[in-house]
Design an enzyme around this catalytic site. Structure first.
Site, mmCIF file in Angstrom:
data_model
loop_
_atom_site.group_PDB
_atom_site.id
_atom_site.type_symbol
_atom_site.label_atom_id
_atom_site.label_comp_id
_atom_site.label_asym_id
_atom_site.label_seq_id
_atom_site.Cartn_x
_atom_site.Cartn_y
_atom_site.Cartn_z
ATOM 1 N N GLU A 151 28.262 -12.884 8.168
ATOM 2 C CA GLU A 151 28.891 -12.953 9.672
ATOM 3 C C GLU A 151 28.385 -14.303 10.423
ATOM 4 O O GLU A 151 29.078 -15.094 11.017
ATOM 5 C CB GLU A 151 28.567 -11.777 10.427
ATOM 6 C CG GLU A 151 28.815 -11.801 11.721
ATOM 7 C CD GLU A 151 30.428 -11.827 12.228
ATOM 8 O OE1 GLU A 151 31.136 -11.303 11.188
ATOM 9 O OE2 GLU A 151 30.937 -11.731 13.354
ATOM 10 N N ASP A 152 26.967 -14.660 10.296
ATOM 11 C CA ASP A 152 26.303 -15.654 11.007
ATOM 12 C C ASP A 152 25.790 -16.757 10.405
ATOM 13 O O ASP A 152 25.457 -17.793 11.204
ATOM 14 C CB ASP A 152 25.079 -14.913 11.563
ATOM 15 C CG ASP A 152 25.443 -13.854 12.637
ATOM 16 O OD1 ASP A 152 26.486 -13.434 13.096
ATOM 17 O OD2 ASP A 152 24.569 -13.063 12.876
#
Ligand code: MN
Length: 745
Positions: A89-90
């Site tokens: 996600e990051d």
């Protein structure tokens, strides 16, 4: 990218060390190496990235992994996935990187978690839908997601105020119910407390203050209370730990709201918990009940306040024995008795089942539950937020266990009614359900089930789903099925009716004009085309006289129009009267000196039944003669008729019935008597099987042994009706059968 300072890097290592302490002796070398690899990888991936609080980001996945390991008790794969949960996600890394480094299983879980992340403000219902879809794939995804949320709640302080509120609200409506359903009691309580703290800081602080204030007094009471119990237990050679726990501030607040009481009026703030280290020679259940017996020897139990979750565990797996007893100083105290195994399941839920090897039962029940939620998700009628409410209802309300007549246990949401249960078993059973016997007592469809009830669904082959049922159904499955069948049935009847009518019109040598349809609608006193179709389609109206109807009425279209427009209203006659004043002077075909003879195949004059008193053939009736030679039939005792007699006596004709056999008329019957086993079956059997009478609806109610039934039946004439009433009166237990004048309340 800005790298962390040496101090920050040291801090990261310290946090990781702390986490390792928790798991080191639980895992073998190989597993610990995988966890280490995951940490090194994630640490490098999140390098230089900070959370809102300013802390290095990697602290968060470490904390989540710690919750996953310690509070939920999951294994190495889940821990690895937890450490990696925000990488895709990051950071720049992709799922394929995770897969090649940590294998397919870990990658799948991380993928699930990535799909669930994203904007926290996004619509809750959407998040929920996604979560539940995932839930059916791998429960671990949800468990790690809950751990993720717990840590986010623990560190919510650094968020801006509006975000705090939103996140806390979302936690309360989504994560708390999920944690509860998965049996994560400790986490559920913490999530609730944190949400409460951020959503209602004043109330939260107030309750914390009051709890703190009472602490000394409470500790004194606890010691005084448990002393004799402890002595007796050790005298009886029980190895137990006796502790106490406080109701959470959120539960206290909730109870204050629900019951409208003050803090001081809540008697179960304190609970004593006895956790037994069981003797392996004796069954755990036996030992719990022995301890219960010791406790109630010392303190008097409150009647009806023994909760046995051992013989009948909650659906989330909770087992325990609860009893409320009268303690010293006249205070009620709740005592919870359980074994170490039960205690762990109560606190940690899912993973503990795994440890105690009863995972398959739990998974089966979870599967049933997910199945139910999925049914609800499929329901196209519910919009996202309505769905969310339904879902919360299904979750927070917990589940109860009820039994079929053969003793099979069925889990169903708390608040479920007989009709929910019937649909839960089988949709046909739901469609034909007319009531139930619960523990041999007759109850209506709307009756709410209690934990432990034995439910026998009563059916009638003539029963069909009713829209009214939606008022007392809670399960998505039942609601969807009722709506479906209703749509289906209605359309089928309309279609059938349309075909029958078109054929009849053609057979009569007339054409299919809307005018001709209007004549039929008017003749049967209906409101519209669909009503005509469905009444005919359901077989309530027969069309042997189409010829007459179509041939006859064409002379006065205007008045026919009036008839259609006001056909359904009580005041139709008086509206016509106003017209009559100005348009009289037509030639009456009716000889008013002679009784007007009512025939099923009437040639010259049409007539219809007044809505105010609903006569059926055979009743003592009189007719009100309208200007179009249409006669409205009233019962002689009708109040509306009485008014006509007073001021328009010249328009009243006496009337006589001939034999009516084809057409049927809706009639309302009231049954009263004493509730008895089988009475409903007997009633419906006499009506539909012995007399072959169509039922539009039946509703049975019992209250303190008094039985009350309301029936809407289609009846040909009074002979049939009186016959039926006589038969019904003969049923043992039936005290009174009466016909109700009005069809509406
Ligand atoms: Mn996270």
């Amino acid at each position: 990218m800005q790298h962390f300072t040496p101090a920050e890097m040291r801090y990261i290592e310290d946090c990781y060390e702390d986490f390792l302490k928790e798991i080191r002796n639980k895992f073998d070398h190989e597993r610990l190496a995988r966890i280490e690899k995951a940490f090194r990888f994630a640490n490098a991936a999140h390098d230089g990235i900070r959370r809102k609080s300013g802390e290095p980001y990697i602290i968060h996945p470490i904390a989540v992994a710690k919750i996953v390991a310690k509070d939920i008790g999951l294994g190495a794969t889940s821990i690895v996935a937890a450490i990696l949960h925000d990488v895709v996600e990051d950071t720049e890394y992709r799922l394929s990187d995770i897969e090649s480094m940590f294998g397919e299983k870990v990658a799948r879980i991380v993928d699930g978690l990535t799909k669930l992340s994203g904007d926290i403000d996004s619509r809750q219902a959407l998040t929920l839908k996604k979560m539940l879809m995932t839930l059916s794939e791998d429960v671990r995804v949800i468990l790690i997601k809950i751990a993720d949320r717990l840590h986010n709640m623990q560190t919510l302080d650094s968020m801006p105020a509006n975000k705090k509120l939103k996140i806390a609200g979302e936690t309360l409506s989504l994560y708390v119910p999920l944690a509860y359903r998965l049996g994560l009691y400790t986490i559920k309580t913490e999530l609730e407390e944190l949400s409460f703290k951020y959503k209602q800081p004043e109330e939260y602080n107030q309750i914390i203050y009051l709890l703190h204030n009472q602490e000394e007094k409470r500790n004194y009471l606890v010691n005084e209370f448990i002393k004799p119990i402890k002595e007796k237990l050790s005298a009886e050679k029980f190895s137990c730990e006796v502790t106490h726990r406080l109701k959470s501030s959120y539960s206290i607040w909730q109870k204050m709201q629900k019951k409208g009481v003050s803090f001081n009026e809540i008697y179960d703030i304190l609970a004593i918990r006895i956790v037994i280290k069981p003797n392996p020679e004796i069954s755990e259940k036996r030992q719990c009940f022995d301890v219960l017996s010791i406790v109630t020897d010392i303190y008097k139990p409150k009647p009806d306040r023994i909760r046995d979750w051992i013989n009948l565990p909650k659906v989330n797996g909770y087992e325990s024995l609860h009893v409320t007893v009268m303690g010293p100083h006249g205070k009620w105290v709740e005592v919870q008795i359980r074994t170490e195994r039960m205690d762990e399941i109560a606190n940690r839920g899912f993973a503990s089942h795994h440890r105690y090897k009863d995972i398959s039962t739990f998974e089966n029940e979870l599967e049933t539950w997910i199945e139910r939620i999925r049914d609800q998700l499929k329901n196209p009628d519910s919009d996202a937020f309505e769905f969310l409410d339904d879902f919360k209802l299904n979750l927070i309300g917990a589940d109860i266990n009820v039994f079929t007549p053969k003793g099979k246990m069925v889990s169903i949401a708390q608040g479920s009614t007989v009709i929910d249960f019937a649909y839960e078993i089988h949709s046909e059973l739901g469609n034909k359900c007319i009531g139930a016997k619960i523990n041999n007592k007759l109850v209506p469809l709307s009756h709410m089930l209690q934990n432990g009830d034995q439910v026998e669904v009563l059916t009638s082959k003539n029963q069909t789903p009713k829209l009214e049922w939606l008022k007392f159904t809670t399960s998505g499955k039942a609601r969807a099925k009722i709506k479906d069948t209703f749509k289906l049935e209605k359309n089928r009847h309309i279609e059938n009716g349309r075909i029958i009518i078109e054929e009849a019109i053609q057979k009569a040598g007339a054409s299919l004009t809307s005018n001709n349809l209007k004549k039929l609608i008017g003749h049967f006193n209906l409101n519209n085309k669909d009503q005509l179709y469905s009444q005919v389609g359901m077989g309530f109206l027969e069309l042997n006289e189409v010829n007459d109807i179509l041939g006859r009425i064409s002379e006065n279209k205007l008045i026919k129009y009036w008839n259609i427009t006001f056909g359904g209203r009580k005041k139709e006659e008086s509206i016509e009267d106003v017209k009559d004043e100005t348009t009289t002077n037509h030639k009456n075909k009716i000889d008013r000196k002679k009784p007007f003879v009512l025939r099923e195949n009437q040639n010259d004059v049409t007539f219809s039944m007044a809505k105010c008193c609903n006569p059926i053939p055979g009743d003592k009736v009189m007719g009100y003669l309208r200007s179009d030679d249409h006669v409205i039939i009233h019962k002689t005792e009708c109040e509306v008729l009485a008014k006509y007699l007073l001021n328009q006596g010249e328009k009243i004709v006496s009337a006589e019935w001939t034999k009516f056999k084809k057409q049927s008329y809706l009639t309302r019957l009231l049954l009263e008597g004493f509730d008895r086993m089988g009475i409903v079956n007997q009633v419906t059997n006499i009506i539909s099987n012995e007399n072959n009478i169509n039922m539009r609806s039946v509703q049975f109610d019992t209250n303190d042994g008094i039985f009350r039934g309301e029936l809407f039946l289609y009846i040909h004439n009074t002979d049939d009706l009186n016959n039926l009433i006589a038969q019904l009166k003969k049923i043992k237990g039936i005290e009174n059968v009466s016909r109700i004048k009005s069809l509406y309340d």
